[in-house]
Design a protein around this motif. Sequence first.
Motif, PDB file in Angstrom:
ATOM      1  N   THR A 170       0.809  -1.205   0.000  1.00 47.49           N
ATOM      2  CA  THR A 170       0.000   0.000   0.000  1.00 47.49           C
ATOM      3  C   THR A 170       0.843   1.256   0.000  1.00 47.49           C
ATOM      4  N   GLY A 171       2.159   1.119   0.117  1.00 42.82           N
ATOM      5  CA  GLY A 171       3.036   2.279   0.111  1.00 42.82           C
ATOM      6  C   GLY A 171       3.233   2.817  -1.294  1.00 42.82           C
ATOM      7  N   THR A 172       4.108   3.776  -1.400  1.00 47.32           N
ATOM      8  CA  THR A 172       4.428   4.361  -2.697  1.00 47.32           C
ATOM      9  C   THR A 172       5.521   3.541  -3.358  1.00 47.32           C
ATOM     10  N   TYR A 210       8.407  -2.376  -4.194  1.00 48.69           N
ATOM     11  CA  TYR A 210       8.034  -2.038  -2.819  1.00 48.69           C
ATOM     12  C   TYR A 210       9.110  -2.617  -1.909  1.00 48.69           C
ATOM     13  N   TYR A 268      10.629  -3.394   1.811  1.00 48.72           N
ATOM     14  CA  TYR A 268      10.301  -3.602   3.220  1.00 48.72           C
ATOM     15  C   TYR A 268      11.558  -4.012   3.956  1.00 48.72           C
ATOM     16  N   ASN A 287       7.910   0.103   5.547  1.00 49.89           N
ATOM     17  CA  ASN A 287       6.515   0.504   5.397  1.00 49.89           C
ATOM     18  C   ASN A 287       6.112   0.632   3.931  1.00 49.89           C
ATOM     19  N   GLY A 288       6.943   0.143   3.009  1.00 52.72           N
ATOM     20  CA  GLY A 288       6.611   0.174   1.604  1.00 52.72           C
ATOM     21  C   GLY A 288       6.955   1.478   0.929  1.00 52.72           C
ATOM     22  N   ASN A 289       7.251   2.525   1.706  1.00 54.05           N
ATOM     23  CA  ASN A 289       7.659   3.786   1.109  1.00 54.05           C
ATOM     24  C   ASN A 289       9.156   3.741   0.895  1.00 54.05           C
TER      25      ASN A 289
END
Length: 145
Positions: free
Chosen positions: A85-87, A105, A107, A139-141
């Motif tokens: 769900t991150g950018t 993504y 992590y 956090n996926g960002n």
Amino acid sequence: MTTWFIIFLIVISTLKVVLASPPTFVMEWLLNKFALHARLSEETTTITLRGKRLEGEEKIQFINQFNEATFFDRYDEYDVPSENTGTPLVIDTKKGKMDVRLSVYIYSNHVDVFKQYNKKAAAYSLRSETLQSTPLAGNGNFIYS
């Protein structure tokens, strides 16, 4: 007749040896042709995050780290994780004549890659200590600086 038979045996034997143990460059070409996690080249790759392009040393460093990452697992069509769900970091590159788009993504324990090409898609996971330890990994960002 005997001469032709001997020539035929030599040709068949040579062909059998070549097919049983092909030269290294032939094997590398075949493996790269069908590899899911292909290597990126600096010339044909653009990397963007939230519309901003990575350039210079940041781009080179990311490409090197991405190329050194170890393929871990391929996701089945129904097995794709929903935690992305991150950018994503968006990579546009070419594989031969084909345009390929990768959404990455990152992590703290793995890297998810979604590959889109020729109206097809594939998802897989990578392991890379250097990519996983980047700022905001977890956090996926992804901010690479």
